[in-house]
Design a protein around this motif. Structure first.
Motif, PDB file in Angstrom:
ATOM      1  N   GLY A 334       0.793  -1.219   0.000  1.00 62.78           N
ATOM      2  CA  GLY A 334       0.000   0.000   0.000  1.00 62.78           C
ATOM      3  C   GLY A 334       0.824   1.266   0.000  1.00 62.78           C
ATOM      4  N   TRP A 335       2.052   1.180  -0.473  1.00 62.91           N
ATOM      5  CA  TRP A 335       2.918   2.361  -0.481  1.00 62.91           C
ATOM      6  C   TRP A 335       2.602   3.314  -1.628  1.00 62.91           C
ATOM      7  CZ3 TRP A 335       8.294  -0.422   0.338  1.00 62.91           C
ATOM      8  CH2 TRP A 335       8.344  -0.923   1.654  1.00 62.91           C
ATOM      9  N   MET A 336       2.050   2.801  -2.694  1.00 62.24           N
ATOM     10  CA  MET A 336       1.911   3.585  -3.918  1.00 62.24           C
ATOM     11  C   MET A 336       0.456   3.586  -4.354  1.00 62.24           C
ATOM     12  SD  MET A 336       4.379   3.145  -7.230  1.00 62.24           S
ATOM     13  CE  MET A 336       4.486   4.400  -8.503  1.00 62.24           C
ATOM     14  N   SER A 337      -0.113   4.777  -4.515  1.00 63.74           N
ATOM     15  CA  SER A 337      -1.519   4.880  -4.893  1.00 63.74           C
ATOM     16  C   SER A 337      -1.712   5.206  -6.368  1.00 63.74           C
ATOM     17  CB  SER A 337      -2.212   5.961  -4.048  1.00 63.74           C
ATOM     18  OG  SER A 337      -1.558   7.216  -4.218  1.00 63.74           O
ATOM     19  N   GLY A 338      -0.699   5.726  -7.029  1.00 59.35           N
ATOM     20  CA  GLY A 338      -0.805   6.083  -8.441  1.00 59.35           C
ATOM     21  C   GLY A 338       0.494   5.825  -9.171  1.00 59.35           C
ATOM     22  N   GLY A 339       0.419   5.806 -10.501  1.00 57.33           N
ATOM     23  CA  GLY A 339       1.605   5.501 -11.292  1.00 57.33           C
ATOM     24  C   GLY A 339       2.620   6.617 -11.344  1.00 57.33           C
ATOM     25  N   THR A 340       2.193   7.871 -11.111  1.00 60.20           N
ATOM     26  CA  THR A 340       3.137   8.995 -11.129  1.00 60.20           C
ATOM     27  C   THR A 340       3.771   9.133  -9.748  1.00 60.20           C
ATOM     28  OG1 THR A 340       1.306  10.493 -10.625  1.00 60.20           O
ATOM     29  CG2 THR A 340       1.918  10.231 -12.932  1.00 60.20           C
ATOM     30  N   VAL A 342       7.962   9.679  -7.606  1.00 59.59           N
ATOM     31  CA  VAL A 342       9.399   9.938  -7.706  1.00 59.59           C
ATOM     32  C   VAL A 342      10.129   8.708  -8.228  1.00 59.59           C
ATOM     33  CG1 VAL A 342      11.470  10.423  -6.340  1.00 59.59           C
ATOM     34  CG2 VAL A 342       9.370  11.696  -5.910  1.00 59.59           C
ATOM     35  N   MET A 343       9.741   7.538  -7.740  1.00 57.49           N
ATOM     36  CA  MET A 343      10.409   6.311  -8.153  1.00 57.49           C
ATOM     37  C   MET A 343      10.209   6.054  -9.648  1.00 57.49           C
ATOM     38  SD  MET A 343      12.352   3.877  -7.150  1.00 57.49           S
ATOM     39  CE  MET A 343      12.217   3.949  -5.356  1.00 57.49           C
ATOM     40  N   THR A 344       9.023   6.318 -10.162  1.00 53.77           N
ATOM     41  CA  THR A 344       8.753   6.101 -11.586  1.00 53.77           C
ATOM     42  C   THR A 344       9.677   6.953 -12.446  1.00 53.77           C
ATOM     43  OG1 THR A 344       6.426   5.655 -11.084  1.00 53.77           O
ATOM     44  CG2 THR A 344       6.982   6.175 -13.362  1.00 53.77           C
ATOM     45  N   ALA A 345       9.707   8.262 -12.169  1.00 54.15           N
ATOM     46  CA  ALA A 345      10.547   9.164 -12.957  1.00 54.15           C
ATOM     47  C   ALA A 345      12.029   8.860 -12.757  1.00 54.15           C
ATOM     48  CB  ALA A 345      10.249  10.614 -12.583  1.00 54.15           C
ATOM     49  N   GLY A 346      12.423   8.523 -11.515  1.00 49.88           N
ATOM     50  CA  GLY A 346      13.833   8.252 -11.246  1.00 49.88           C
ATOM     51  C   GLY A 346      14.347   7.025 -11.978  1.00 49.88           C
ATOM     52  N   LEU A 347      13.546   5.952 -11.983  1.00 47.34           N
ATOM     53  CA  LEU A 347      13.976   4.733 -12.680  1.00 47.34           C
ATOM     54  C   LEU A 347      14.129   4.963 -14.175  1.00 47.34           C
ATOM     55  CD1 LEU A 347      11.817   2.008 -10.876  1.00 47.34           C
ATOM     56  CD2 LEU A 347      14.268   2.397 -10.633  1.00 47.34           C
ATOM     57  N   VAL A 418       7.547  15.500 -16.061  1.00 48.39           N
ATOM     58  CA  VAL A 418       6.165  15.935 -16.261  1.00 48.39           C
ATOM     59  C   VAL A 418       5.228  14.741 -16.374  1.00 48.39           C
ATOM     60  CG1 VAL A 418       4.618  17.090 -17.888  1.00 48.39           C
ATOM     61  CG2 VAL A 418       6.809  18.138 -17.292  1.00 48.39           C
ATOM     62  N   MET A 419       5.657  13.704 -17.090  1.00 50.57           N
ATOM     63  CA  MET A 419       4.769  12.569 -17.346  1.00 50.57           C
ATOM     64  C   MET A 419       4.898  11.447 -16.323  1.00 50.57           C
ATOM     65  SD  MET A 419       5.171  12.365 -21.496  1.00 50.57           S
ATOM     66  CE  MET A 419       3.679  11.410 -21.685  1.00 50.57           C
ATOM     67  N   GLY A 420       6.022  11.407 -15.593  1.00 47.71           N
ATOM     68  CA  GLY A 420       6.234  10.284 -14.691  1.00 47.71           C
ATOM     69  C   GLY A 420       6.204  10.596 -13.220  1.00 47.71           C
ATOM     70  N   ALA A 421       6.441  11.865 -12.829  1.00 54.13           N
ATOM     71  CA  ALA A 421       6.561  12.183 -11.405  1.00 54.13           C
ATOM     72  C   ALA A 421       5.353  12.883 -10.832  1.00 54.13           C
ATOM     73  CB  ALA A 421       7.811  13.041 -11.168  1.00 54.13           C
ATOM     74  N   GLY A 422       4.479  13.418 -11.679  1.00 60.73           N
ATOM     75  CA  GLY A 422       3.330  14.146 -11.165  1.00 60.73           C
ATOM     76  C   GLY A 422       3.593  15.630 -11.074  1.00 60.73           C
ATOM     77  N   ALA A 423       2.675  16.350 -10.407  1.00 62.55           N
ATOM     78  CA  ALA A 423       2.769  17.807 -10.333  1.00 62.55           C
ATOM     79  C   ALA A 423       2.676  18.337  -8.915  1.00 62.55           C
ATOM     80  CB  ALA A 423       1.666  18.433 -11.191  1.00 62.55           C
ATOM     81  N   ALA A 424       2.768  17.459  -7.917  1.00 68.83           N
ATOM     82  CA  ALA A 424       2.624  17.879  -6.527  1.00 68.83           C
ATOM     83  C   ALA A 424       3.950  18.400  -5.995  1.00 68.83           C
ATOM     84  CB  ALA A 424       2.136  16.724  -5.672  1.00 68.83           C
ATOM     85  N   ALA A 425       3.937  19.610  -5.447  1.00 72.42           N
ATOM     86  CA  ALA A 425       5.133  20.194  -4.829  1.00 72.42           C
ATOM     87  C   ALA A 425       5.067  19.921  -3.331  1.00 72.42           C
ATOM     88  CB  ALA A 425       5.206  21.697  -5.107  1.00 72.42           C
ATOM     89  N   ARG A 426       5.878  18.973  -2.877  1.00 75.76           N
ATOM     90  CA  ARG A 426       5.839  18.617  -1.455  1.00 75.76           C
ATOM     91  C   ARG A 426       7.221  18.208  -0.984  1.00 75.76           C
ATOM     92  NH1 ARG A 426       2.619  14.036  -3.359  1.00 75.76           N
ATOM     93  NH2 ARG A 426       0.847  14.912  -2.238  1.00 75.76           N
ATOM     94  N   LEU A 427       7.417  18.314   0.324  1.00 77.25           N
ATOM     95  CA  LEU A 427       8.638  17.860   0.989  1.00 77.25           C
ATOM     96  C   LEU A 427       8.331  16.527   1.651  1.00 77.25           C
ATOM     97  CD1 LEU A 427       9.805  21.235   2.579  1.00 77.25           C
ATOM     98  CD2 LEU A 427      10.971  20.010   0.757  1.00 77.25           C
ATOM     99  N   SER A 428       8.826  15.454   1.082  1.00 76.57           N
ATOM    100  CA  SER A 428       8.534  14.122   1.602  1.00 76.57           C
ATOM    101  C   SER A 428       9.696  13.194   1.285  1.00 76.57           C
ATOM    102  CB  SER A 428       7.245  13.575   0.986  1.00 76.57           C
ATOM    103  OG  SER A 428       7.033  12.232   1.362  1.00 76.57           O
ATOM    104  N   LEU A 429       9.900  12.198   2.168  1.00 77.78           N
ATOM    105  CA  LEU A 429      10.937  11.198   1.941  1.00 77.78           C
ATOM    106  C   LEU A 429      10.410   9.949   1.252  1.00 77.78           C
ATOM    107  CD1 LEU A 429      12.868  11.384   5.345  1.00 77.78           C
ATOM    108  CD2 LEU A 429      13.634  12.229   3.125  1.00 77.78           C
ATOM    109  N   ASN A 430       9.104   9.879   1.045  1.00 75.90           N
ATOM    110  CA  ASN A 430       8.509   8.696   0.437  1.00 75.90           C
ATOM    111  C   ASN A 430       8.728   8.733  -1.078  1.00 75.90           C
ATOM    112  OD1 ASN A 430       7.037   6.499  -0.341  1.00 75.90           O
ATOM    113  ND2 ASN A 430       5.058   7.250   0.441  1.00 75.90           N
ATOM    114  N   PRO A 431       9.519   7.817  -1.639  1.00 71.12           N
ATOM    115  CA  PRO A 431       9.762   7.849  -3.091  1.00 71.12           C
ATOM    116  C   PRO A 431       8.584   7.367  -3.921  1.00 71.12           C
ATOM    117  CG  PRO A 431      10.847   5.955  -2.117  1.00 71.12           C
ATOM    118  CD  PRO A 431      10.259   6.726  -0.972  1.00 71.12           C
TER     119      PRO A 431
END
Length: 490
Positions: A334-340, A342-347, A418-431
């Motif tokens: 349950g760590w990931m709710s959507g495909g966009t 940080v991990m998606t764009a980083g990989l 733009v296509m892989g990481a989303g558009a949310a500007a947040r400070l979080s450690l969860n990739p």
């Protein structure tokens, strides 16, 4: 006459000048080129250059200056009551240009005569409907002052285009005739052509330098304008990114910078080990046949457009990660709710950077002198020991430079983010959460008809300037390390 046709006409005159100049030089010595100071082709090139270069320079300057002069002239026709800010004036001028283009298109398709286009009145004609019939979309009704300005814009453009055609073609003919008159057996055509070629090379180098300078100055001036409207302390140390063109914006860069850094870190964690191991294998262990096939196949990744990588992240990698780390995934975490995320764009970005790291590292490892390897092997070390204790330490400065250059490339990436990481500007450690980067927000802030007098639009230049300084620092540091390494072994 359109600028493209003028260019073609000048080019034809230049080719004609080359033929005439060469024939004239040979005719003056009865076909015996030994009596000429230079080879016959130099006389032809001399005439062709004088027919081509001055005319094209005037054409290039004309294409830049004419729209600026016409815009300045037409802007004076717009009443001050039609706009409140420079941004609104820019929108009005956009409507003026669209209406002018629509009138030209209506004349071309026979919907209007030239006289009707010049005397059209909004009181008698639905201009918006007329332009819509010829395929020009206007967002609102055309005001009388906009139509009048568009007609003046169209007339001034037509006059300027006619003058441009006449002057450029006359200049090309004058250059051709003047150069032909100078053609003589004792004329130093080769020296003249070489000087002209040197001037063109200097001009090309100057254009590249001036373009870079113009980009930097545009960033600096607009960044200064932004900081006149928004406090620098809140921009650099604010933890909230919430732009609002209606006012009350919070424009803190820290969430964007964190997203940029986090995605780049994951990308480097993927690209550096894989790229470095691939470089070590190709340079130290692979045979010539394997290397001849594997290296080009690896470098094919560098030729894939970033938009394709973005689609790959959106369609393939994101859903795959959700199937593993989502609520209903294989692990049920349950760590990931959507495909966009940080991990998606980083990989995906890491995959894109693999050939960047591997190619540079491969070249650096291969540049280590063979004598160092032979000395280590002669002392009884194995091949793996030689690699670990001799080759890699010697190549380490260059490899570090390659990694830093890859990092600067990752920081500036846009489409994958733009296509892989989303558009949310947040400070979080969860990739596995969606975040965004500086480059993505530069795109979003300048999308649409933005008011460039507002801090919400000017912030894009401040973001670009900050990113420019960071990547410039990384590039300078990387080039310093690589240069120091090269000086050691060259």
């Amino acid at each position: 006459m359109p600028a493209l046709w003028i260019f073609i006409a000048v080019l034809v005159l230049a080719v004609l000048g080359f033929v005439l100049g060469r024939q004239r030089a040979l005719a003056m010595v009865d076909g015996d080129s030994r009596h000429l100071h230079s080879l016959p082709n130099y006389y032809g090139f001399h005439v062709g250059i004088w027919a081509l270069v001055p005319a094209l320079l005037v054409l290039a300057v004309w294409l830049i200056v004419q729209p600026m002069l016409i815009d300045t002239s037409v802007q004076s026709m717009i009443p001050d009551t039609s706009y409140a800010t420079d941004g609104e004036l820019s929108l009005v001028m956009s409507d003026v240009r669209r209406v002018a283009d629509g009138l030209d298109l209506a004349v071309e398709r026979g919907a209007l005569t030239v006289e009707e286009a010049a005397t059209l009145d909004t009181g008698a004609t639905d201009v918006r409907a007329l332009l819509g019939n010829v395929g020009v979309a206007i967002g609102s009704d055309v005001q009388p002052e906009v139509l009048e300005a568009a007609q003046a814009y169209r007339a001034s453009t037509a006059t300027g285009n006619m003058a441009r055609t006449v002057i450029v073609l006359l200049l090309a003919l004058a250059g051709l005739g003047w150069a032909l008159r100078r053609t003589a057996p004792n004329f130093r055509a080769r020296n003249s052509v070489e000087k002209a070629t040197l001037g063109l090379l200097i001009a090309a180098a100057s254009i590249a330098i001036l373009t870079t300078l113009g980009i930097v100055l545009s960033l600096i001036f607009n960044t200064i304008e932004f900081f006149k409207l928004y406090p620098a302390s809140e921009f650099f140390f604010g933890t909230t990114w919430a732009p609002s063109f209606g006012g009350g914006s919070e424009l803190g860069i820290l969430p964007l910078f964190w997203g940029t850094f986090y995605i780049s870190l994951i990308a480097l964690a993927v690209a550096v080990p894989i790229g470095l191991f691939a470089a070590v294998y190709l340079s130290e262990y692979a045979g010539p046949k394997v290397r001849a096939v594997a290296k080009p196949m690896l470098e094919v990744l560098a030729g894939i457009p970033t938009i394709v990588y973005g689609l790959f992240a959106l369609v393939t990698v994101g859903p795959m990660l959700v199937n593993v780390f989502g609520n209903e995934g294989a692990l049920g975490l349950g760590w990931m709710s959507g495909g966009t995320a940080v991990m998606t764009a980083g990989l995906v970005m890491g995959i894109m950077l693999i050939p960047f790291v591997s190619s540079l590292s491969d070249d650096i490892i291969n540049s280590v002198p063979q004598a160092m390897r032979d000395g280590s092997l002669g002392l009884g070390a194995t091949k793996s020991e030689t690699l670990k204790q001799v080759v890699l330490p010697a190549a380490l400065p260059g490899i570090v430079g390659a990694v830093l250059l890859a990092a600067s490339r990752a920081i500036g990436e846009t489409m994958i983010v733009v296509m892989g990481a989303g558009a949310a500007a947040r400070l979080s450690l969860n990739p596995f959460e969606a975040m965004t980067t500086v480059t993505a927000k530069i795109v979003s802030q300048l999308t649409g008809d933005a008011d460039f007098a507002s801090p919400e639009a000017l912030v894009a230049f401040a973001l670009g300037m900050t990113l420019f300084v960071i990547t410039l620092g990384l590039n300078i540091f990387a080039l310093y390390i690589v240069r120091k390494y090269r000086e050691q072994y060259e």
